[in-house]
Design a protein around this motif. Structure first.
Motif, PDB file in Angstrom:
ATOM      1  N   UNK A  41       1.114  -0.783   7.403  1.00 16.88           N
ATOM      2  CA  UNK A  41      -0.022  -0.438   6.530  1.00 16.88           C
ATOM      3  C   UNK A  41      -1.105  -1.512   6.526  1.00 16.88           C
ATOM      4  N   UNK A  42      -1.265  -2.240   7.666  1.00 18.62           N
ATOM      5  CA  UNK A  42      -2.299  -3.265   7.748  1.00 18.62           C
ATOM      6  C   UNK A  42      -3.389  -2.922   8.769  1.00 18.62           C
ATOM      7  N   UNK A  43      -3.339  -1.748   9.355  1.00 18.96           N
ATOM      8  CA  UNK A  43      -4.350  -1.259  10.321  1.00 18.96           C
ATOM      9  C   UNK A  43      -4.202   0.244  10.430  1.00 18.96           C
ATOM     10  N   UNK A  44      -5.173   0.860  11.083  1.00 12.53           N
ATOM     11  CA  UNK A  44      -5.122   2.305  11.317  1.00 12.53           C
ATOM     12  C   UNK A  44      -4.977   2.572  12.805  1.00 12.53           C
ATOM     13  N   UNK A  45      -4.147   3.530  13.151  1.00 11.18           N
ATOM     14  CA  UNK A  45      -3.946   3.963  14.535  1.00 11.18           C
ATOM     15  C   UNK A  45      -4.540   5.359  14.699  1.00 11.18           C
ATOM     16  N   UNK A  46      -4.923   5.670  15.905  1.00  7.34           N
ATOM     17  CA  UNK A  46      -5.414   7.020  16.191  1.00  7.34           C
ATOM     18  C   UNK A  46      -4.272   8.009  16.002  1.00  7.34           C
ATOM     19  N   UNK A  47      -4.598   9.166  15.467  1.00  7.60           N
ATOM     20  CA  UNK A  47      -3.586  10.203  15.286  1.00  7.60           C
ATOM     21  C   UNK A  47      -3.169  10.718  16.660  1.00  7.60           C
ATOM     22  N   UNK A  48      -1.888  10.928  16.828  1.00  9.65           N
ATOM     23  CA  UNK A  48      -1.373  11.459  18.101  1.00  9.65           C
ATOM     24  C   UNK A  48      -1.538  12.973  18.114  1.00  9.65           C
ATOM     25  N   UNK A 103      -7.993   4.529   2.330  1.00 11.58           N
ATOM     26  CA  UNK A 103      -7.604   5.539   3.315  1.00 11.58           C
ATOM     27  C   UNK A 103      -8.206   5.194   4.673  1.00 11.58           C
ATOM     28  N   UNK A 104      -7.512   5.560   5.728  1.00 17.14           N
ATOM     29  CA  UNK A 104      -8.033   5.388   7.089  1.00 17.14           C
ATOM     30  C   UNK A 104      -9.160   6.397   7.323  1.00 17.14           C
ATOM     31  N   UNK A 105     -10.059   6.098   8.260  1.00 19.23           N
ATOM     32  CA  UNK A 105     -11.097   7.069   8.601  1.00 19.23           C
ATOM     33  C   UNK A 105     -10.469   8.341   9.186  1.00 19.23           C
ATOM     34  N   UNK A 106     -11.218   9.414   9.197  1.00 14.11           N
ATOM     35  CA  UNK A 106     -10.743  10.680   9.762  1.00 14.11           C
ATOM     36  C   UNK A 106     -10.260  10.471  11.182  1.00 14.11           C
ATOM     37  N   UNK A 107      -9.151  11.110  11.513  1.00  9.10           N
ATOM     38  CA  UNK A 107      -8.581  11.026  12.848  1.00  9.10           C
ATOM     39  C   UNK A 107      -7.694   9.811  13.046  1.00  9.10           C
ATOM     40  N   UNK A 164       0.850  -1.187   0.000  1.00  3.67           N
ATOM     41  CA  UNK A 164       0.000   0.000   0.000  1.00  3.67           C
ATOM     42  C   UNK A 164       0.891   1.243   0.000  1.00  3.67           C
ATOM     43  N   UNK A 165       0.463   2.261  -0.708  1.00  2.00           N
ATOM     44  CA  UNK A 165       1.247   3.499  -0.742  1.00  2.00           C
ATOM     45  C   UNK A 165       1.076   4.261   0.565  1.00  2.00           C
ATOM     46  N   UNK A 166       1.834   5.296   0.706  1.00  2.00           N
ATOM     47  CA  UNK A 166       2.046   6.044   1.935  1.00  2.00           C
ATOM     48  C   UNK A 166       0.840   6.234   2.859  1.00  2.00           C
ATOM     49  N   UNK A 167      -0.269   6.747   2.403  1.00  2.00           N
ATOM     50  CA  UNK A 167      -1.386   7.074   3.300  1.00  2.00           C
ATOM     51  C   UNK A 167      -2.528   6.076   3.252  1.00  2.00           C
ATOM     52  N   UNK A 168      -2.286   4.873   2.745  1.00  2.00           N
ATOM     53  CA  UNK A 168      -3.340   3.865   2.625  1.00  2.00           C
ATOM     54  C   UNK A 168      -3.003   2.638   3.460  1.00  2.00           C
ATOM     55  N   UNK A 169      -4.036   1.803   3.725  1.00  2.00           N
ATOM     56  CA  UNK A 169      -3.837   0.559   4.468  1.00  2.00           C
ATOM     57  C   UNK A 169      -4.733  -0.519   3.869  1.00  2.00           C
ATOM     58  N   UNK A 170      -4.414  -1.778   4.189  1.00  2.00           N
ATOM     59  CA  UNK A 170      -5.219  -2.932   3.782  1.00  2.00           C
ATOM     60  C   UNK A 170      -5.146  -3.964   4.896  1.00  2.00           C
ATOM     61  N   UNK A 171      -6.284  -4.546   5.231  1.00  2.00           N
ATOM     62  CA  UNK A 171      -6.307  -5.577   6.282  1.00  2.00           C
ATOM     63  C   UNK A 171      -5.958  -6.956   5.735  1.00  2.00           C
ATOM     64  N   UNK A 172      -5.811  -7.083   4.442  1.00  2.00           N
ATOM     65  CA  UNK A 172      -5.501  -8.380   3.839  1.00  2.00           C
ATOM     66  C   UNK A 172      -6.759  -9.109   3.428  1.00  2.00           C
TER      67      UNK A 172
END
Length: 184
Positions: A172-179, A161-165, A146-154
């Motif tokens: 790149x296999x999950x999204x984390x909360x923005x710090x 793209x990850x949801x807002x925030x 996945x490119x820089x700002x994208x993710x895939x769970x497989x």
């Protein structure tokens, strides 16, 4: 033709031929396991892509997903390689091209679904988390990160793209909360 009494000649039945001294008939199976005769005159071997029928009177074409390289017994392509298929009457199994795999009957190749890959024509497999098989780019041949700002769970999912925030983790296999941003 043969004559058992030296008076009258007769024709051997299909699936056999006259004996060498022409006094009787010999079954084609006695000459060789994969020989046939349609008219009782001479036993011969089947053409590649075919096999002898039950009474050795003819040859039957190997069906899709099977092959016979020497006109012997039709064998399933799955015994050949996991990437092989054949159409009716094939002497050899063919290998599916990259980005596809044999259908269940092994009679054709089908393209990998979006999010799946097959670099060698073997059964398609899902891309792992952090990767996708983009049909526009690699046509299911191989998974790409996945490119820089994208993710895939497989499991065949595409990079999104990850949801807002939230932002993708390092794999790149999950999204984390923005710090929160801290002022210095």
């Amino acid at each position: 033709m043969f004559s058992s009494d030296g008076v009258e000649c007769a024709v051997c039945p299909p699936g056999s031929e006259p004996s060498s001294d022409h006094t009787g008939c010999v079954a084609c199976s006695m000459i060789g396991e994969y020989f046939f005769s349609t008219d009782g005159t001479a036993c011969q071997r089947c053409l590649p892509g075919h096999e002898v029928n039950g009474d050795a009177s003819n040859c039957d074409m190997c069906g899709a997903g099977k092959h016979s390289s020497e006109g012997a017994k039709c064998l399933h392509c799955e015994n050949y390689t996991s990437a092989s298929f054949s159409l009716d009457g094939y002497a050899e199994c063919e290998v599916c091209p990259p980005g596809s795999s044999p259908n269940e009957a092994r009679g054709a190749c089908v393209s990998c679904e979006t999010g799946y890959q097959s670099p060698d024509g073997a059964p398609c497999t899902a891309c792992v988390g952090g990767q996708e098989a983009n049909p526009r780019e690699s046509a299911g041949v191989q998974c790409t990160p996945c490119v820089e700002n994208l993710f895939s769970t497989g499991n065949g999912s595409l990079c999104t793209a990850c949801p807002s925030g939230r932002e993708p983790n390092d794999e790149h296999n999950a999204c984390n909360a923005c710090l929160p941003v801290r002022d210095p």
